[in-house]
Scaffold this motif. Structure first.
Motif, mmCIF file in Angstrom:
data_model
loop_
_atom_site.group_PDB
_atom_site.id
_atom_site.type_symbol
_atom_site.label_atom_id
_atom_site.label_comp_id
_atom_site.label_asym_id
_atom_site.label_seq_id
_atom_site.Cartn_x
_atom_site.Cartn_y
_atom_site.Cartn_z
ATOM 1 N N TYR A 183 33.494 48.556 39.443
ATOM 2 C CA TYR A 183 32.932 49.463 38.429
ATOM 3 C C TYR A 183 33.417 49.107 37.022
ATOM 4 O O TYR A 183 33.329 49.922 36.101
ATOM 5 C CB TYR A 183 33.299 50.922 38.718
ATOM 6 C CG TYR A 183 32.821 51.431 40.047
ATOM 7 C CD1 TYR A 183 31.573 52.029 40.182
ATOM 8 C CD2 TYR A 183 33.618 51.327 41.181
ATOM 9 C CE1 TYR A 183 31.129 52.503 41.407
ATOM 10 C CE2 TYR A 183 33.182 51.793 42.408
ATOM 11 C CZ TYR A 183 31.933 52.378 42.517
ATOM 12 O OH TYR A 183 31.518 52.842 43.735
ATOM 13 N N ASP B 46 33.720 47.146 33.268
ATOM 14 C CA ASP B 46 32.787 46.851 32.173
ATOM 15 C C ASP B 46 33.201 45.529 31.532
ATOM 16 O O ASP B 46 34.312 45.399 31.020
ATOM 17 C CB ASP B 46 32.795 47.976 31.141
ATOM 18 C CG ASP B 46 31.738 47.776 30.062
ATOM 19 O OD1 ASP B 46 30.792 47.010 30.321
ATOM 20 O OD2 ASP B 46 31.864 48.383 28.986
ATOM 21 N N SER C 280 32.447 42.321 28.821
ATOM 22 C CA SER C 280 31.792 41.940 27.571
ATOM 23 C C SER C 280 32.024 40.453 27.318
ATOM 24 O O SER C 280 32.858 39.823 27.969
ATOM 25 C CB SER C 280 32.334 42.765 26.389
ATOM 26 O OG SER C 280 33.732 42.569 26.257
ATOM 27 N N SER D 81 36.141 45.003 29.090
ATOM 28 C CA SER D 81 36.261 46.093 28.123
ATOM 29 C C SER D 81 36.927 47.306 28.749
ATOM 30 O O SER D 81 37.603 48.077 28.056
ATOM 31 C CB SER D 81 34.873 46.476 27.590
ATOM 32 O OG SER D 81 34.224 45.364 27.017
ATOM 33 N N ILE E 119 27.724 47.308 40.018
ATOM 34 C CA ILE E 119 27.899 47.749 38.627
ATOM 35 C C ILE E 119 28.623 46.684 37.822
ATOM 36 O O ILE E 119 28.271 46.410 36.651
ATOM 37 C CB ILE E 119 28.661 49.088 38.599
ATOM 38 C CG1 ILE E 119 27.781 50.205 39.181
ATOM 39 C CG2 ILE E 119 29.090 49.432 37.174
ATOM 40 C CD1 ILE E 119 28.456 51.551 39.239
ATOM 41 N N LEU E 120 29.622 46.042 38.420
ATOM 42 C CA LEU E 120 30.343 44.966 37.740
ATOM 43 C C LEU E 120 29.408 43.809 37.416
ATOM 44 O O LEU E 120 29.412 43.284 36.290
ATOM 45 C CB LEU E 120 31.508 44.491 38.612
ATOM 46 C CG LEU E 120 32.259 43.251 38.130
ATOM 47 C CD1 LEU E 120 32.954 43.526 36.797
ATOM 48 C CD2 LEU E 120 33.258 42.782 39.169
ATOM 49 N N ASP F 7 26.125 43.878 37.166
ATOM 50 C CA ASP F 7 25.141 44.299 36.168
ATOM 51 C C ASP F 7 25.733 44.215 34.766
ATOM 52 O O ASP F 7 25.027 43.856 33.798
ATOM 53 C CB ASP F 7 24.677 45.726 36.451
ATOM 54 C CG ASP F 7 23.794 45.800 37.685
ATOM 55 O OD1 ASP F 7 23.276 44.758 38.111
ATOM 56 O OD2 ASP F 7 23.631 46.916 38.233
ATOM 57 N N SER F 8 27.017 44.537 34.662
ATOM 58 C CA SER F 8 27.678 44.445 33.358
ATOM 59 C C SER F 8 27.793 42.988 32.904
ATOM 60 O O SER F 8 27.619 42.680 31.718
ATOM 61 C CB SER F 8 29.066 45.080 33.443
ATOM 62 O OG SER F 8 29.772 44.933 32.232
ATOM 63 N N GLY G 8 24.394 41.665 32.034
ATOM 64 C CA GLY G 8 23.906 42.371 30.852
ATOM 65 C C GLY G 8 24.323 41.712 29.556
ATOM 66 O O GLY G 8 23.735 41.994 28.497
ATOM 67 N N THR G 9 25.309 40.816 29.603
ATOM 68 C CA THR G 9 25.717 40.089 28.400
ATOM 69 C C THR G 9 24.721 38.986 28.032
ATOM 70 O O THR G 9 24.829 38.410 26.935
ATOM 71 C CB THR G 9 27.102 39.463 28.612
ATOM 72 O OG1 THR G 9 27.049 38.533 29.713
ATOM 73 C CG2 THR G 9 28.149 40.527 28.907
ATOM 74 N N CYS H 45 25.625 36.790 38.763
ATOM 75 C CA CYS H 45 27.047 37.139 38.704
ATOM 76 C C CYS H 45 27.922 35.981 39.178
ATOM 77 O O CYS H 45 29.025 35.769 38.688
ATOM 78 C CB CYS H 45 27.292 38.385 39.551
ATOM 79 S SG CYS H 45 28.928 39.118 39.344
#
Length: 223
Positions: free
Chosen positions: A42, A44, A46, A57, A129-130, A132-133, A136-137, A143
């Motif tokens: 979970y 985040d 960046s 983050s 979730i990890l 996707d983060s 998402g960059t 992944c």
């Protein structure tokens, strides 16, 4: 006591579940070790354009990863103890497992199933979730590609995806094994319930005792 084929299959499943529990806990621990012991589920992520590397983050609470690890290790320990018990039982003739112990084993197995399901879901959702983060960059499409990318020190991330995937896969395989264990216990319980009833001595109020046993000892009654 010679083990039946159902008990032998059950013993093999305990051995497989033991391995899965160790693999799940170890893989998650190694993944945490790559990020200074933080729980990355979970998390985040960046991308630092200056350093041209990924960084975190925010991390999730350590108790989340500890919960998954403790559940995996507890199940592995339980399986190890059960295997030792069955190895001991197979060497003697006096011990048998009755319906009461089958009921206890089923209750424990159902509880293990529940906690395994929770742990596997935590691993799956937390990893999604990890990832996707990370995607998402817009620096990687998958992944898995982040393992070959640079991470800001002291983070490494060279095998984080592989380790998390191994922990998740081991948890789901372990869950499947315990479903089979519950089915085997149910079958054994049904077979034990349908077996011959245990011997019970006659009570004084039973007709057989009044008419059969007393006649054999003092003879038939005269009216």
């Amino acid at each position: 006591m010679a083990l039946s084929w159902l008990e032998r299959v059950e013993l093999l499943l305990y051995g497989a579940a033991f391995i899965c529990g160790i693999v799940s806990a170890a893989a998650l621990a190694v993944a945490q070790g790559e990020f200074e012991g933080h729980c990355i589920l979970y998390g985040d992520v960046s991308y630092n354009s200056t350093e041209k590397a990924f960084t975190f983050s925010a991390f999730s609470n350590l108790s989340l990863c500890y919960f998954v690890s403790v559940i995996s290790l507890f199940i592995a320990l339980y399986c190890f103890c059960i295997m030792l018990f069955w190895i001991y039982v197979s060497c003697i003739d006096e011990v048998t497992r009755g319906i009461q112990w089958l009921n206890i084993s089923m209750v424990i197995s159902v509880l293990i199933l529940f906690f395994l399901l929770v742990s596997a879901c935590i691993l799956r959702v937390g990893m999604n979730i990890l990832c996707d983060s990370i995607t998402g960059t817009k620096k990687v499409q998958k992944c898995l590609e982040a393992q070959q990318s640079s991470w800001i020190l002291p983070y490494k991330g060279s095998r984080f995806y592989t380790n998390l995937y191994s922990a998740q896969s081991a948890a789901w395989v372990n869950f499947f094994f315990w479903i089979v264990v519950v089915v085997l216990l149910s079958v054994q319980k049904r077979l034990a319930s349908s077996g011959p009833a245990p011997f019970q001595p006659l009570a004084g109020s039973d007709p057989e005792w009044a008419t059969g046993e007393t006649d054999a000892i003092i003879g038939p009654r005269r009216s």
